[in-house]
Design a protein around this motif. Sequence first.
Motif, PDB file in Angstrom:
ATOM      1  N   CYS A 157       0.846  -1.191   0.000  1.00  0.00           N
ATOM      2  CA  CYS A 157       0.000   0.000   0.000  1.00  0.00           C
ATOM      3  C   CYS A 157       0.883   1.243   0.000  1.00  0.00           C
ATOM      4  O   CYS A 157       1.609   1.503   0.971  1.00  0.00           O
ATOM      5  N   PHE A 158       0.822   1.995  -1.108  1.00  0.00           N
ATOM      6  CA  PHE A 158       1.561   3.249  -1.226  1.00  0.00           C
ATOM      7  C   PHE A 158       0.592   4.415  -1.460  1.00  0.00           C
ATOM      8  O   PHE A 158       0.939   5.400  -2.110  1.00  0.00           O
ATOM      9  N   ASP A 159      -0.615   4.306  -0.919  1.00  0.00           N
ATOM     10  CA  ASP A 159      -1.614   5.351  -1.138  1.00  0.00           C
ATOM     11  C   ASP A 159      -1.114   6.699  -0.630  1.00  0.00           C
ATOM     12  O   ASP A 159      -0.605   6.820   0.503  1.00  0.00           O
ATOM     13  N   ASP A 160      -1.253   7.733  -1.487  1.00  0.00           N
ATOM     14  CA  ASP A 160      -0.871   9.117  -1.151  1.00  0.00           C
ATOM     15  C   ASP A 160       0.609   9.256  -0.796  1.00  0.00           C
ATOM     16  O   ASP A 160       1.016  10.247  -0.179  1.00  0.00           O
ATOM     17  N   ALA A 161       1.420   8.276  -1.166  1.00  0.00           N
ATOM     18  CA  ALA A 161       2.857   8.344  -0.876  1.00  0.00           C
ATOM     19  C   ALA A 161       3.574   9.206  -1.911  1.00  0.00           C
ATOM     20  O   ALA A 161       3.082   9.429  -3.026  1.00  0.00           O
ATOM     21  N   ASN A 162       4.743   9.689  -1.550  1.00  0.00           N
ATOM     22  CA  ASN A 162       5.586  10.437  -2.480  1.00  0.00           C
ATOM     23  C   ASN A 162       6.654   9.501  -3.033  1.00  0.00           C
ATOM     24  O   ASN A 162       7.624   9.165  -2.349  1.00  0.00           O
ATOM     25  N   LEU A 163       6.462   9.078  -4.280  1.00  0.00           N
ATOM     26  CA  LEU A 163       7.413   8.201  -4.955  1.00  0.00           C
ATOM     27  C   LEU A 163       8.008   8.904  -6.179  1.00  0.00           C
ATOM     28  O   LEU A 163       8.496   8.256  -7.106  1.00  0.00           O
ATOM     29  N   SER A 164       7.961  10.220  -6.167  1.00  0.00           N
ATOM     30  CA  SER A 164       8.462  10.970  -7.320  1.00  0.00           C
ATOM     31  C   SER A 164       9.951  10.686  -7.529  1.00  0.00           C
ATOM     32  O   SER A 164      10.741  10.697  -6.587  1.00  0.00           O
ATOM     33  N   GLY A 165      10.320  10.380  -8.758  1.00  0.00           N
ATOM     34  CA  GLY A 165      11.714  10.108  -9.081  1.00  0.00           C
ATOM     35  C   GLY A 165      12.225   8.776  -8.601  1.00  0.00           C
ATOM     36  O   GLY A 165      13.408   8.459  -8.784  1.00  0.00           O
ATOM     37  N   ALA A 166      11.364   7.968  -7.994  1.00  0.00           N
ATOM     38  CA  ALA A 166      11.812   6.674  -7.465  1.00  0.00           C
ATOM     39  C   ALA A 166      12.020   5.675  -8.591  1.00  0.00           C
ATOM     40  O   ALA A 166      11.478   5.807  -9.687  1.00  0.00           O
ATOM     41  N   SER A 167      12.823   4.665  -8.321  1.00  0.00           N
ATOM     42  CA  SER A 167      13.050   3.596  -9.287  1.00  0.00           C
ATOM     43  C   SER A 167      12.348   2.334  -8.814  1.00  0.00           C
ATOM     44  O   SER A 167      12.622   1.823  -7.722  1.00  0.00           O
ATOM     45  N   LEU A 168      11.431   1.858  -9.640  1.00  0.00           N
ATOM     46  CA  LEU A 168      10.719   0.604  -9.366  1.00  0.00           C
ATOM     47  C   LEU A 168      11.019  -0.412 -10.465  1.00  0.00           C
ATOM     48  O   LEU A 168      10.314  -1.406 -10.602  1.00  0.00           O
ATOM     49  N   ARG A 169      12.060  -0.172 -11.210  1.00  0.00           N
ATOM     50  CA  ARG A 169      12.369  -0.980 -12.385  1.00  0.00           C
ATOM     51  C   ARG A 169      12.436  -2.472 -12.041  1.00  0.00           C
ATOM     52  O   ARG A 169      13.146  -2.887 -11.139  1.00  0.00           O
ATOM     53  N   GLY A 170      11.649  -3.262 -12.781  1.00  0.00           N
ATOM     54  CA  GLY A 170      11.686  -4.706 -12.640  1.00  0.00           C
ATOM     55  C   GLY A 170      11.022  -5.256 -11.397  1.00  0.00           C
ATOM     56  O   GLY A 170      11.071  -6.465 -11.163  1.00  0.00           O
ATOM     57  N   SER A 171      10.367  -4.428 -10.625  1.00  0.00           N
ATOM     58  CA  SER A 171       9.740  -4.903  -9.382  1.00  0.00           C
ATOM     59  C   SER A 171       8.388  -5.551  -9.655  1.00  0.00           C
ATOM     60  O   SER A 171       7.733  -5.283 -10.665  1.00  0.00           O
ATOM     61  N   SER A 172       7.968  -6.417  -8.742  1.00  0.00           N
ATOM     62  CA  SER A 172       6.658  -7.043  -8.821  1.00  0.00           C
ATOM     63  C   SER A 172       5.700  -6.257  -7.930  1.00  0.00           C
ATOM     64  O   SER A 172       5.909  -6.154  -6.715  1.00  0.00           O
ATOM     65  N   LEU A 173       4.659  -5.688  -8.556  1.00  0.00           N
ATOM     66  CA  LEU A 173       3.717  -4.822  -7.841  1.00  0.00           C
ATOM     67  C   LEU A 173       2.289  -5.315  -8.028  1.00  0.00           C
ATOM     68  O   LEU A 173       1.346  -4.531  -8.043  1.00  0.00           O
ATOM     69  N   ARG A 174       2.117  -6.607  -8.135  1.00  0.00           N
ATOM     70  CA  ARG A 174       0.787  -7.170  -8.377  1.00  0.00           C
ATOM     71  C   ARG A 174      -0.148  -6.869  -7.205  1.00  0.00           C
ATOM     72  O   ARG A 174       0.199  -7.049  -6.050  1.00  0.00           O
ATOM     73  N   PHE A 175      -1.315  -6.326  -7.551  1.00  0.00           N
ATOM     74  CA  PHE A 175      -2.347  -5.981  -6.568  1.00  0.00           C
ATOM     75  C   PHE A 175      -1.902  -4.856  -5.622  1.00  0.00           C
ATOM     76  O   PHE A 175      -2.542  -4.621  -4.600  1.00  0.00           O
TER      77      PHE A 175
END
Length: 583
Positions: free
Chosen positions: A55-73
């Motif tokens: 759960c990353f609701d309303d989080a600040n992930l600007s400029g973050a790297s999520l490359r290749g991550s699994s984010l299912r659901f």
Amino acid sequence: MKNITIKDIDGNVLYMGRAQSRKAFVEQLVKEGKSFARADLANADLSQLRLDRACFDDANLSGASLRGSSLRFASFIGADLRGVIAGGIDAERADFRVADLSTLPEQKIKDKTLPARISNLAVSKMPYANFDGATLDTADFTDVTMSSATMVGASVRKAKFTKATLHNVDWAHATVTHSNFDEANMVPTLLENSEQHLPDRTSGAVVFGNSLEGTKVGVGNSAFGKDQQAGKRAKALNWVTVTGVSLYLTSQIPMDADANYISQLTGQGIGFLAVSGGMNVLKERIVDTVKERFTDWTEKGSMGVRSFLNDLKRRGVAVKSLAVAIVSSGHAPALVDALRLSGGDSGFVRAGTVMGGKAEVIVCTRKRLARALTRLSETLNARGMPKSDIVLIRPGTTNADAPRAIVHGSDGSVVALWRDETGERTYIRWDTAGNIVDSTQGYSRRKHSITTMRDCFRAFSSALLEENDVPDMVHNDETHMIRTGRDGSVVVVRRGDGKFDNRATATVTNPDGSTATLKAPAILTPDGQRLYFRNGSHVGHEAESKERSRSRKATRTGAAEELPPYPAPDTSWDALLSMPAGR
């Protein structure tokens, strides 16, 4: 091991602990079911992690790297994802509602200046992802797989979907302009025995100026089809214009004819090459400038014409609807009440509200039942704000508990109106948050068991189905919704993936007081045929539909007749089986 601290966007400590790295700490917390709602993870390296159901609701992930991550659901509702680096992610059924994935502007961090960055989600797997209300301007979705995703009300400006797989994507009420869909595949795959009933997935959307070269649009994406044709015409016009300008400039700057004159002034050396080369560059720049400005001018002109025609069409529909309501017996009082709340006390103002395209009146007869039920479903599911007030009027008065009319305002408010046999008028008004608010329109507040907007809509829908003699056309409005098919059919689809599906049942009361249980169809055609679907698969057919029609007729006359066998419902639907029709 390192001491790791993660703060929220207000600067408060959210989590503290020891781990090999910040990445490892985040992944461990997600495994433990910890929430990162409102967390400050700007510019964080979260690549190659398993973050399923995080759960990353309303989080600040600007400029973050999520490359290749699994984010299912995973859930990113309202998150700041500007400039995120998320290529190659697996985000099946991830929730990005009202998230911001637009360009991250230039940043200064300590002594470093980071350039502006677009959000990059290229080559990602995102089937069934939810982008409703999200801002996707300039984002890169090159070669993504996002079939059955939903983009309702999203802002998609100058985004890139080159070679993307976009089967069954719902673009309703979205704004999609100047984006690149070259070689993308939008062809719907849910066509089994139902192509003519497929809803328009671009209903209410603004689609303009996109690049659609080699794009497979398919049925059910009418706005993209029109934009593709408009683009071909504009491209041909631009080619003719630019070619004409080039020919004209060539005649005015004839390089070959003046070569001798230039050589006399400069000689055959470097001076000659510089002058002649400069004149060529000048000519090319003039052509490019003319092309750019002409293209911009034609696009703006075309947008203006299309906007004018759409507005004209909306006004025409509104005037026609007003005429139908006025001449229809018994509808005028409810219409006056509804327009008084929508347009004002003056009769001229009320008429001007409709004729000016600021309100659409729908008398919910059988012919317009699909549109009426779709409007109700869209309001319940917050699927885009209407461009004008929508006035729904019941054709009958048999059910006193159900409102006679409902007004969905362009400001998001909803008003339900009742008028009893004595002429007393009462109302309930809800704001955009669904809270009951008072009004000063001279109507008394309704004192009734119905207090929530959902209960009100259920009562109204149930009354519509009874009055139009289709009481079996019920659905679970918490898991399903109604759309209008291309042929005017009433279509029930599952909210999560848009598949044709209906597992509800209706209890019909016969004249002799006995009851009959009917299974609900997923599609009700304009000629009254019923088609039954489960999970997108057709489980009924025309012969069964006719048998069902005979069964309904027989049970209404009191002759009991066993219904055709129906597959056992899922456990989650057991509670629904005991509910009355439309509840």
